[in-house]
Design a protein around this motif. Structure first.
Motif, short mmCIF file in Angstrom:
data_model
loop_
_atom_site.label_atom_id
_atom_site.label_comp_id
_atom_site.label_asym_id
_atom_site.label_seq_id
_atom_site.Cartn_x
_atom_site.Cartn_y
_atom_site.Cartn_z
N GLY B 259 4.37 0.46 -3.62
CA GLY B 259 4.17 -0.15 -2.30
C GLY B 259 5.22 -1.18 -1.94
O GLY B 259 5.61 -1.33 -0.79
N TYR B 260 5.68 -1.91 -2.96
CA TYR B 260 6.61 -3.04 -2.72
C TYR B 260 6.10 -3.91 -1.57
O TYR B 260 6.86 -4.27 -0.65
CB TYR B 260 8.02 -2.53 -2.43
N SER B 261 4.80 -4.20 -1.61
CA SER B 261 4.19 -5.00 -0.54
C SER B 261 4.66 -6.45 -0.66
O SER B 261 4.90 -6.94 -1.76
CB SER B 261 2.67 -4.90 -0.63
N CYS B 292 -0.91 -0.50 -4.84
CA CYS B 292 0.34 -0.56 -4.07
C CYS B 292 0.25 -1.58 -2.95
O CYS B 292 1.26 -1.95 -2.35
CB CYS B 292 0.65 0.83 -3.50
N ILE B 293 -0.98 -2.03 -2.66
CA ILE B 293 -1.13 -3.02 -1.58
C ILE B 293 -1.11 -4.44 -2.13
O ILE B 293 -1.23 -5.39 -1.36
CB ILE B 293 -2.44 -2.76 -0.78
N VAL B 393 12.55 -7.20 -6.51
CA VAL B 393 11.72 -6.18 -5.85
C VAL B 393 11.30 -5.17 -6.91
O VAL B 393 11.92 -4.13 -7.08
CB VAL B 393 12.50 -5.50 -4.69
N ARG B 394 10.31 -5.53 -7.65
CA ARG B 394 9.75 -4.66 -8.69
C ARG B 394 8.24 -4.63 -8.52
O ARG B 394 7.64 -5.58 -8.00
CB ARG B 394 10.10 -5.18 -10.09
N GLU B 395 7.65 -3.53 -8.95
CA GLU B 395 6.19 -3.44 -8.87
C GLU B 395 5.68 -2.98 -10.23
O GLU B 395 6.15 -1.98 -10.76
CB GLU B 395 5.80 -2.43 -7.79
N PHE B 396 4.75 -3.72 -10.76
CA PHE B 396 4.17 -3.38 -12.06
C PHE B 396 2.65 -3.26 -11.93
O PHE B 396 2.08 -3.73 -10.95
CB PHE B 396 4.54 -4.44 -13.10
#
Lengths: 354, 479
Positions: B259-261, B292-293, B393-396
């Motif tokens: 999502g990179y929200s 993702c949100i 900009v990372r999502e874990f």
């Protein structure tokens, strides 16, 4: 035949084959030279199949690197040989020379087929890898031997593997579609009773037409490993439980290891294959110590020994593993069950692409 | 309860496979379920006749399917529903326990998701109104009608909706539930550790009177997923950036990826930043940061250090607790290796320079922790010096966010695509820029945490428009 009689038959056959390949009057240059370098005479030291571990594993690169002429036994030196290939996705394929073995092997196999499902005089179709493979001639011989003719639709697995390794799935699917169109066309418009194909192609044909509905009564299948569930799917859904499914295990280097199709359902579709002894022997060995035969019911690596006058191949390690199964009254020697790619539980193995 | 066997559903028909995988609890000590696995060719075969299932739903009225959906929600939330092959029943508490055992989710989060999913069933009319922009659903029943005074006709674009589900959160099942009221059967591939929620949703629907033909459920290997993706008329799948890229030009496939929200504070509101800390904390940590949100990047024009510390301090109290602790907010990892890989990736990012783990100061112990046989990652806020830093900009799959300072005028250009953006601002000019930004999927203006979403609006695509195509339509007066 009892298990003891089968063992005696194997030992007698082994001694005869060893004598043939390691005698200067009949043997081939490859094995005669090998024995000279090894410093021992197999004719003296190999008296029963238990002695086979005295040989090292047959190396598949010998079938790539050695000139094919070095595998020609003296008795065959004036007959041109067939060249049969296996592998070849990357690099040079393995090549085996041969003359009449495929006929013997497939005549033996024919004797195991049911006349009800593989009617004498019925025509066949082979859908799968033809080209330089032994199967191409063998299946046609099988059809002819049973009084029928054989139609062919080719599929080149080397190309399919390339497409998949490049992730060109659309192209792979279009190629499969191209093959299927040809196969379905022939099945629908010709009188065909029996089919040889691979499991995946069989399912693919069944996706398009009713296989028994188009007159096919028997399906002889080989090429890739199958889980019991997949065997059940092919028998019950693809063949609609109307045509007989006959799984086999084999390759260019062996004959055909057969299963017992009429017992599949009772065995929950777990397939056990029996090698065409005494012409070939399958042994389930410990992957870390291949002299050791695994116990019954245990998984181990499949080791193949081929024993014919045309070709001697001791202790070739297949890229498969299987369960060692008990002898059967029809085939009173060890069987190999639930074959799967070697190391399947440890790593992802790409197979069954066609 | 004995170990249940979760079979394959083939257009509602139970099928027990010979290929059975035993699903173990996260701790690896207890068997949780036996799962029937389908081979890819079986799925291909079944998809050929999915029009039969569609026909069963097509003959029903949307209004009836809406009523069934609402009733199913009640059953899903409150009733015992069948599980397994031997007449076993699963209470809502059993469901919580089962899902907790294989997912690592604490009971409190599962109950929260249970309610959230129950809400989807209950709000189905509102959701459909939002997705269809108020279309009279008789149009779907009849095939044509009027909307806003104009003639309209809609045709289903597919006989089935294939859904490749992940294991990270039960709430993702919300995305396919409205498909039933829209008369499109579903073909579901459950996540490896999460067969429980799709199974329970299906059983609730069936108990409420939905034709079983509407549901196909195939636990399967990779090639089986491929069969669904290639053969179903419409497909929803969850994957990483590579997966998104693979299908970006395939109109049949809707990929729900990372999502990179982001949580943005404008220059006009930045002096009030303490007012938004709670909202940021919720955005980062709700649902254990697995969605993702969840916010994964906080972008502010200044006070980056102060904001990072304030958020980090609040997040530092979130720690591994017993799964049945009502205060538990952090999920363990079903695949213990994931925690190790993620932790290593963060450490590598920190070693690269330009980034500081602000939470380390407030946290007792390391980021990577173990409890009750499970691996956990404690919430982490990383202050980065620019968008170029590799952790910016990372999502874990746990509560993680970077904090980056950036002039407001450059934020939209530099922050990259975002599933959800919350922008704290009253600056009309900037609000207009935000509305114009094509890289924002869902936009919240004002103090709305990124994780709070309304399902009556599109989420990575509009399900109605995905499943139905509007056709031109005229009818002669004499017809």
């Amino acid at each position: 035949m009892t298990a003891d009689e089968a063992k005696q038959q194997l030992d007698d056959h082994l001694r005869e084959i060893i004598h043939w390949h390691f005698s200067p009057e009949t043997g081939c240059p490859f094995w005669l030279d090998w024995a000279q370098q090894a410093g021992w005479d197999p004719r003296q030291e190999i008296q029963s199949f238990a002695d086979i571990v005295k040989f090292p594993h047959f190396q598949d690169e010998w079938l790539r690197d050695e000139p094919n002429e070095r595998f020609v036994p003296k008795a065959y030196q004036f007959r041109p040989f067939n060249v049969f290939e296996t592998g070849g996705t990357t690099g040079l394929p393995k090549q085996r020379v041969g003359w009449d073995d495929y006929k013997h092997d497939y005549e033996m196999f024919s004797d195991t087929l049911s006349d009800e499902f593989f009617p004498r005089g019925g025509n066949w179709i082979m859908v799968g890898p033809t080209g330089p493979r032994r199967l191409r001639l063998a299946v046609e011989h099988l059809a002819n031997y049973r009084g029928g003719s054989c139609y062919f639709v080719d599929l080149d697995p080397r190309w399919v593997k390339k497409l998949i390794s490049r992730k060109e799935y659309d192209q792979a699917e279009r190629y499969q579609q191209h093959v299927m169109e040809q196969a379905v066309g022939i099945i629908k418009h010709r009188d065909i009773k029996c089919i040889f194909t691979t499991p995946k192609l069989l399912a693919s044909i069944g996706e398009r037409i009713s296989i028994p509905g188009n007159g096919i009564r028997g399906c002889f299948c080989g090429g890739t490993s199958m889980t019991p569930e997949y065997v059940r799917f092919l028998q019950e859904e693809v063949l609609e439980d109307k045509a007989q499914f006959v799984p086999t295990y084999g390759n260019t280097l062996m004959g055909l290891a057969v299963s017992i199709p009429e017992e599949l359902k009772a065995n929950n579709y777990s397939v056990t294959y029996y090698a065409p002894q005494p012409r070939a022997v399958l042994r389930i060995v410990d992957g870390n110590d291949t002299e050791v035969t695994k116990g019954y019911g245990e998984y181990g690596r499949v080791e193949l020994t081929t024993l014919s006058k045309e070709f001697f191949m001791p202790r070739f390690l297949e890229r498969d593993e299987a369960i060692r199964r008990n002898p059967h009254e029809k085939y009173p020697w060890d069987g190999v069950g639930d074959v799967r790619p070697f190391g399947a539980m440890e790593k992802t193995v790409i197979e069954g692409v066609y | 309860m004995s170990v249940p066997h979760i079979p394959i559903l083939r257009k509602g028909q139970i099928y027990q496979s010979l290929d059975v995988n035993r699903l173990m609890s996260v701790s690896g000590e207890q068997p949780a379920a036996d799962i029937s696995f389908a081979c890819a060719d079986m799925i291909r075969y079944d998809l050929r006749s999915m029009h039969e299932a569609r026909e069963v739903l097509r003959k029903m009225k949307c209004a009836d399917l809406i009523a069934i959906t609402k009733q199913a929600g009640e059953y899903f939330l409150n009733d015992s529903l069948p599980i397994g092959l031997e007449g076993e029943m699963q209470t809502p508490d059993d469901y919580v326990m089962a899902l907790a055992s294989t997912s690592g989710l604490p009971h409190s989060l599962i109950r929260m998701n249970l309610k959230r999913l129950g809400g989807i069933f209950g709000q189905i009319e509102d959701i459909l109104r939002g997705l269809t922009r108020g279309l009279d659903l008789d149009v779907i029943d009849q095939g044509y009608g009027e909307q806003g005074g104009a003639p309209v006709s809609y045709v289903a674009a597919a006989d089935s909706l294939g859904v490749i589900l992940p294991s990270n959160s039960p709430a993702v099942n919300a995305l396919w539930i409205p498909s039933i009221a829209l008369k499109v059967p579903v073909v579901l591939k459950p996540g490896r550790e999460e067969p429980w929620t799709p199974w329970r949703v299906i059983q609730a629907f069936i108990k409420a009177g939905c034709p079983p033909e509407a549901f196909s459920l195939y636990a399967t290997q990779h090639d089986g997923s491929g069969a669904i993706i290639r053969r179903a008329g419409r497909v929803m799948l969850f994957g990483d950036d590579n997966t998104v890229k693979q299908y970006e030009h395939d109109p049949r496939v809707e990929v729900h990826g990372t999502g990179y929200s982001k949580f943005l504070i404008g220059e006009d509101e930045i002096e009030n930043w303490p007012d938004y800390i709670d909202s940021i904390v919720e955005s980062v940590s709700a649902n254990s940061g697995r969605s993702c949100i969840n916010t994964s990047t906080i972008v502010v024009p200044k006070y980056g250090d102060e904001i990072a510390r304030a958020v980090a301090e609040k997040l530092s109290v979130i720690k591994p607790l017993a799964q049945d602790d009502p205060e538990a907010k952090l999920s363990g990892f079903a695949n213990p290796k994931f925690a190790e890989w993620i932790n290593a990736a963060i450490e590598d990012g920190l070693k690269a320079g330009g980034a500081t783990d602000v939470t380390a100061e407030f946290r007792d112990g390391d980021r990577f922790q173990q409890r009750d046989g499970m691996n956990y990652l404690r919430p982490t806020i990383v202050r980065v010096d620019s968008f170029e830093q590799e952790l910016a900009v990372r999502e874990f799959l746990f509560p993680f966010s970077s904090v980056v300072e950036c002039p407001q005028a450059e934020m939209l250009e530099r922050m990259g695509p975002s599933l959800v953006v919350t922008a704290i601002t009253k600056d009309l000019g900037w609000i207009n820029e935000l509305f114009d930004c094509p890289h924002i999927d869902r936009l919240n203006i004002g103090n709305v945490p990124t994780n709070r979403i309304q399902w009556n609006q599109p989420h990575e695509g509009n399900l109605f428009e995905f499943l139905y195509t509007r056709r031109s339509f005229q009818i002669a007066a004499s017809a």
